[in-house]
Scaffold this active site. Sequence first.
Site, PDB file in Angstrom:
ATOM      1  CE1 TYR A  50      31.981   1.476  21.922  1.00  0.00           C
ATOM      2  CE2 TYR A  50      30.244   3.016  22.944  1.00  0.00           C
ATOM      3  CZ  TYR A  50      31.762   2.575  22.613  1.00  0.00           C
ATOM      4  OH  TYR A  50      32.535   2.230  23.923  1.00  0.00           O
ATOM      5  CG  LEU A  86      37.031   7.264  22.280  1.00  0.00           C
ATOM      6  CD1 LEU A  86      36.508   6.455  20.617  1.00  0.00           C
ATOM      7  CD2 LEU A  86      35.480   7.344  22.427  1.00  0.00           C
ATOM      8  CE  LYS A 103      31.761   6.280  21.720  1.00  0.00           C
ATOM      9  NZ  LYS A 103      32.532   5.550  23.626  1.00  0.00           N
ATOM     10  CD  GLU A 105      41.031   6.281  26.379  1.00  0.00           C
ATOM     11  OE1 GLU A 105      39.777   7.520  25.476  1.00  0.00           O
ATOM     12  OE2 GLU A 105      40.980   5.703  25.344  1.00  0.00           O
ATOM     13  NE  ARG A 139      33.569   8.890  18.583  1.00  0.00           N
ATOM     14  CZ  ARG A 139      33.249   9.437  20.347  1.00  0.00           C
ATOM     15  NH1 ARG A 139      34.497  10.211  20.450  1.00  0.00           N
ATOM     16  NH2 ARG A 139      32.116   9.114  20.726  1.00  0.00           N
ATOM     17  NE  ARG A 197      34.383 -16.939  14.974  1.00  0.00           N
ATOM     18  CZ  ARG A 197      35.276 -17.782  15.258  1.00  0.00           C
ATOM     19  NH1 ARG A 197      35.759 -18.735  14.506  1.00  0.00           N
ATOM     20  NH2 ARG A 197      36.245 -17.433  15.781  1.00  0.00           N
TER      21      ARG A 197
HETATM   22  N1  PDD Z   1      32.799   6.255  25.941  1.00  0.00           N
HETATM   23  N2  PDD Z   1      37.481   7.141  26.049  1.00  0.00           N
HETATM   24  C1  PDD Z   1      36.969   6.128  26.295  1.00  0.00           C
HETATM   25  C2  PDD Z   1      37.411   4.550  25.500  1.00  0.00           C
HETATM   26  C3  PDD Z   1      35.470   6.144  26.113  1.00  0.00           C
HETATM   27  O1  PDD Z   1      35.104   4.711  25.628  1.00  0.00           O
HETATM   28  C4  PDD Z   1      34.494   6.842  26.257  1.00  0.00           C
HETATM   29  C5  PDD Z   1      33.331   7.657  25.850  1.00  0.00           C
HETATM   30  C6  PDD Z   1      35.552   8.328  26.386  1.00  0.00           C
HETATM   31  C7  PDD Z   1      34.934  10.240  25.600  1.00  0.00           C
HETATM   32  O2  PDD Z   1      34.077  10.137  24.714  1.00  0.00           O
HETATM   33  P1  PDD Z   1      32.588  11.221  24.515  1.00  0.00           P
HETATM   34  O3  PDD Z   1      33.768  11.980  25.121  1.00  0.00           O
HETATM   35  O4  PDD Z   1      32.966  11.172  22.867  1.00  0.00           O
HETATM   36  O5  PDD Z   1      31.901  10.561  24.986  1.00  0.00           O
HETATM   37  C8  PDD Z   1      37.002   8.107  25.712  1.00  0.00           C
HETATM   38  C9  PDD Z   1      31.146   5.768  26.804  1.00  0.00           C
HETATM   39  C10 PDD Z   1      30.386   6.811  27.006  1.00  0.00           C
HETATM   40  C11 PDD Z   1      30.299   4.428  27.118  1.00  0.00           C
HETATM   41  O6  PDD Z   1      31.486   3.834  25.636  1.00  0.00           O
HETATM   42  O7  PDD Z   1      29.838   4.337  27.325  1.00  0.00           O
END
Ligand code: PDD
Length: 287
Positions: free
Chosen positions: A33, A207, A149, A182, A52, A100
Amino acid sequence: MGRIAYVNGRFVPHGEAMVHIEDRGYQLADAVYEVWAVFGGRLADAEGHFARLERSLGELRIAMPMSRAALTLVLKEALRRNRVREGMIYLQVSRGVAKRDHAFPTTAVRPAVVITASTVDREGVEARAAKGVSVVTTPENRWGRCDIKTVGLLPNALAKQKAREAGAAEAWFVDDLGFVTEGASSNAWIVDGEGRLRTRDTNANILRGITRSTLLDVIAREGMEVDERPFTPADAVAATEAFITGAGTLVLPVIAVDGKPVGQGAPGPVAIRLRRLYIEQAKAAAI
Ligand code: PDD
């Protein structure tokens, strides 16, 4: 949430937006996503999020469901139909529907695409940023490919729930060596005693945040110093400031870690300034 969702080529009322029970995203988290912040109806950091997305899909050997240009048109149409000017847009691509079986389907399946858009109350968000938020820490328990992601977010969901139950906005994962990796949905930063910015390097299992990456450009342009080096929760408490970055939070000051105040226990000047500069940059470059 907006009233109209995009599901596999059609815009449908949100309440009727369905995916198949054997969608591999649903059964196996075999899906990726992206989330874009939206300013004035336009996509922030568009290029970075598309790049990404392509990388995440490539790592899972799922084909891009359509070209970047076509995807941009669909995302913009989703914003238009939902009248989202300030907000966020979510895109999910799963491998598709198949009987599945853990291994990939042997016959070609079409990736399943879902898009939802939502409005954000920018004034409310700015008021929250002006107050700052708290974080709690939690042991790192995720898989080894957090650079992809994927929608496999159960540890992140549990960490976020832990934060919520503690009255905090975010949870920071802490690895076996005691360093913050993170947040559950954001990247983590501090400003150390010498005024240097510090955030985890992307060779670690994190990420590669697009907001993080744009902010690094902003920081370089401002001539500020960054040290991409791990820090501990104790370093954060001893720091003058801390903040998190992400498409949902932008740049959000952190005022306490596990109940211990960071700096003066209030948003600091560096985080406040970087938030403003990031938003200016993102708005100027939005498409
Ligand atoms: N999340 N680390 C994780 C685990 C994340 O899920 C996200 C973003 C980030 C920041 O990434 P970016 O700057 O590209 O949004 C770091 C999104 C916003 C979400 O899951 O809703």
